[in-house]
Design an enzyme around this catalytic site. Sequence first.
Site, PDB file in Angstrom:
ATOM      1  N   TYR A 500       0.841  -1.200   0.000  1.00 27.54           N
ATOM      2  CA  TYR A 500       0.000   0.000   0.000  1.00 27.54           C
ATOM      3  C   TYR A 500       0.881   1.256   0.000  1.00 27.54           C
ATOM      4  O   TYR A 500       0.998   1.924  -0.991  1.00 27.54           O
ATOM      5  CB  TYR A 500      -0.953  -0.015   1.194  1.00 27.54           C
ATOM      6  CG  TYR A 500      -1.988   1.095   1.113  1.00 27.54           C
ATOM      7  CD1 TYR A 500      -3.097   0.964   0.290  1.00 27.54           C
ATOM      8  CD2 TYR A 500      -1.831   2.277   1.832  1.00 27.54           C
ATOM      9  CE1 TYR A 500      -4.034   1.983   0.184  1.00 27.54           C
ATOM     10  CE2 TYR A 500      -2.760   3.304   1.734  1.00 27.54           C
ATOM     11  CZ  TYR A 500      -3.853   3.151   0.917  1.00 27.54           C
ATOM     12  OH  TYR A 500      -4.769   4.166   0.809  1.00 27.54           O
ATOM     13  N   SER A 580      -6.282   0.814  -4.617  1.00 26.35           N
ATOM     14  CA  SER A 580      -6.419   2.244  -4.341  1.00 26.35           C
ATOM     15  C   SER A 580      -5.042   2.903  -4.453  1.00 26.35           C
ATOM     16  O   SER A 580      -4.441   2.876  -5.523  1.00 26.35           O
ATOM     17  CB  SER A 580      -7.049   2.447  -2.958  1.00 26.35           C
ATOM     18  OG  SER A 580      -7.510   3.763  -2.808  1.00 26.35           O
ATOM     19  N   ASP A 664     -17.475   3.174  -8.437  1.00 28.39           N
ATOM     20  CA  ASP A 664     -16.443   3.647  -7.510  1.00 28.39           C
ATOM     21  C   ASP A 664     -16.389   5.173  -7.579  1.00 28.39           C
ATOM     22  O   ASP A 664     -15.875   5.748  -8.538  1.00 28.39           O
ATOM     23  CB  ASP A 664     -15.082   3.047  -7.877  1.00 28.39           C
ATOM     24  CG  ASP A 664     -14.010   3.355  -6.841  1.00 28.39           C
ATOM     25  OD1 ASP A 664     -14.232   4.249  -6.007  1.00 28.39           O
ATOM     26  OD2 ASP A 664     -12.960   2.699  -6.864  1.00 28.39           O
ATOM     27  N   HIS A 699     -15.773   1.140  -4.270  1.00 31.01           N
ATOM     28  CA  HIS A 699     -14.339   1.084  -3.980  1.00 31.01           C
ATOM     29  C   HIS A 699     -13.952  -0.186  -3.231  1.00 31.01           C
ATOM     30  O   HIS A 699     -12.779  -0.493  -3.094  1.00 31.01           O
ATOM     31  CB  HIS A 699     -13.937   2.327  -3.179  1.00 31.01           C
ATOM     32  CG  HIS A 699     -12.481   2.618  -3.200  1.00 31.01           C
ATOM     33  ND1 HIS A 699     -11.772   2.822  -4.369  1.00 31.01           N
ATOM     34  CD2 HIS A 699     -11.568   2.726  -2.188  1.00 31.01           C
ATOM     35  CE1 HIS A 699     -10.506   3.065  -4.068  1.00 31.01           C
ATOM     36  NE2 HIS A 699     -10.352   2.997  -2.764  1.00 31.01           N
TER      37      HIS A 699
END
Length: 734
Positions: A500, A580, A664, A699
């Site tokens: 991430y 993301s 999203d 999302h």
Amino acid sequence: MKITRPVLLKGAIALTMGGLLMACQPKIDEADTASAQVSSAQNVNADRLVYPVTTKGDVVDTYFGQDVPDPFRWLEDDRSPETQAWVAAQNITTQEYLQNIPYRNEIADVVRDMLDYERVSAPFKEGDYTYFYKNDGLQNQSVVYRQKDDGQAEIFLDPNGFSEDGTVSLAGLSFTNDGTLAAYQTSTGGSDWREITIINTTTMEQIGDTLKEIKFSGMQWYKNAGIYYSSYDKPEGSELSEKTDQHKLYFHELNTPQAQDVKVFGHSDAEKHRYIGAQVSDDNRYLMVSAADSTSGNRAFLKDLSKPNSEWMTVKDSVASDVYMLTNVGSKLYFVTNHDAPNTKIVMVDASEPNISNWKDVISETDNVLVPSTAGGFIFAKYMVDAISKVYQYDLSGKQIREVTLPNIGTAGTFNGKAKDTSTFYTFSNYITPSSIYAYDMNTGESSLFNKPKAKFDGDKYVSTQIFYTSKDGTKVPMIITHSKDTVLNGKTPTILFGYGGFNISLTPRFSATVSAWLKLGGIYAVPNIRGGGEYGKAWHSAGIQMNKQNVFDDFIAAAEYLIDENYTSSEYLAIRGGSNGGLLVGAVMTQRPELAQVALPAVGVLDMLRYHTFTAGAGWAYDYGTSAQSAEMFKYLKAYSPVHNVRAGIEYPATMITTADRDDRVVPAHSFKFAAMLQQYQVGDNPTIIRIETDAGHGAGTPISKTIEQFADIYGFTLYNMGIMSLGQLKAE
């Protein structure tokens, strides 16, 4: 090593700006392919996957004197027939490819089996009832139950009845202090736009109208009179992608129309902020408002609700740090802050003079990041030590009572409760231990097992090890590697490297049924705690933002190189995955080092770094990213790693499956659309580039179990197939 695989798709579906051609005929003859409208950059060799044609436009933007073409700008218009036709064509191509993977259904069975066990949340007390969430295993949405003392549990709210297909989810639940009233949020298709329903918890009757058009909001009760909530003005254009800028705080009084809701904060230029939230103290006396321009740092203001028409008092007027209210005892307010404390501390101040200059430390900053909670009049200080939990119990004066003895090495959560409680609950898990619930006696410090799930995953057969590796600039980075005890480190084990690296978010070891499915299939799962996250506090976060963002990519690349050097895997058997901001991570790494991994899996990614801030709440991400309008230097830095702008002709990129969703409204799907179009245009070699566009989904939050099973069957199937695995038997044999 060259990975080979049988050809799955020889047909083509041509897409023009006029719409979808031959929509009912997914396969066409090679003779027809030759006459289809395919751009010269796309190879229509029958030995390769052939993609729908994406028409190129002539849009050019100029940044600080430099022209930057944006040929697929038209895909940003989510409401246009042309974009909708493009989505339909891509999904046909993608599904035809995926459905021909020979063991896709077998993988779906493994994922389903790993999910099929009863999962229960930590209980919490509200009024006369104890509430908890439970999923029998394959229910699309978890159900809220309640019970009195040792009485029979009953269903309180069942989100599975909100819609026939399970795509309307429960997105939040809040009770009054006496538990007689509750407010809950629902999300349709995973959208960030929500609705709030208020009910009487005794009769279950709805009170007043449903509150609509609410986004990025908590629900804070003031006595039994009403709730505070936040939202934006509804966009005039696309609800999915239109920029939402000024957040506003409202108070809704029960049994009054929403149109009459009182405007509390955020309705003037002086109060203009992108994110506004409210906290009401446990005794309903104080209202604290957090006002932020980005995802890091906030201003804070306090109002004494016991005094009619009281003025706002400034708690903190700078966005250089963060602060929120933990609890209060009368006029003594306890705040959590990273002001002058990058690893976070707890301070106390009197409500009569709450300004930052009057704060006094209660629990000072340490070398480890603090994430606190309260229960029973105690503070539970949860620390991350190399991303692993340690928990200490303190009284409200800051005196340490004891260290909480945890069951093992992993992640502990919750420790929440009312001031009058004598016991609380906490959860504990790691990558090979399904989340168990423990009851904790706050007077004795004794933990007892309350609920252990009967998962079909035997963690004793697996090992999860934390190692430290060295990044490009010499920084030591931790990584947890999980695999079967029987795994032979011969460089041929399919491995997913997940990351991430942003927004101060920490990746701590937690159990995931879908990850356990990958382990069950024989794979290795590795998670590095790269810079940009919050594992080592604000300094670790700051080392991965704006002009330091390349550190994030370098850390991830170094993690991959460690796995290869230590013979866990090889480039031919490595997949990189993230969602993301993690989707940005994958997109940047695969364009910078296309030879590093065999498979790339960017999910709901931020992929156009020159325009991300023009969509929905994207401008609030500028603290982490900077913007292309900020300065010539920042523009050049962003353009240098922006995935959409760094796909080059003549390069063989990894086999790539981009995943996104048509609803999203956080990271708009246009990011993924444009990245897919660029890759499909320029990819050389046989590695496929497909985009999987989920319908009636957002999302990720609230995704029904049925869709989760399908999604991971596709992700794991695509990954293994493109590593040259022709059967699951072959995988287990190796």
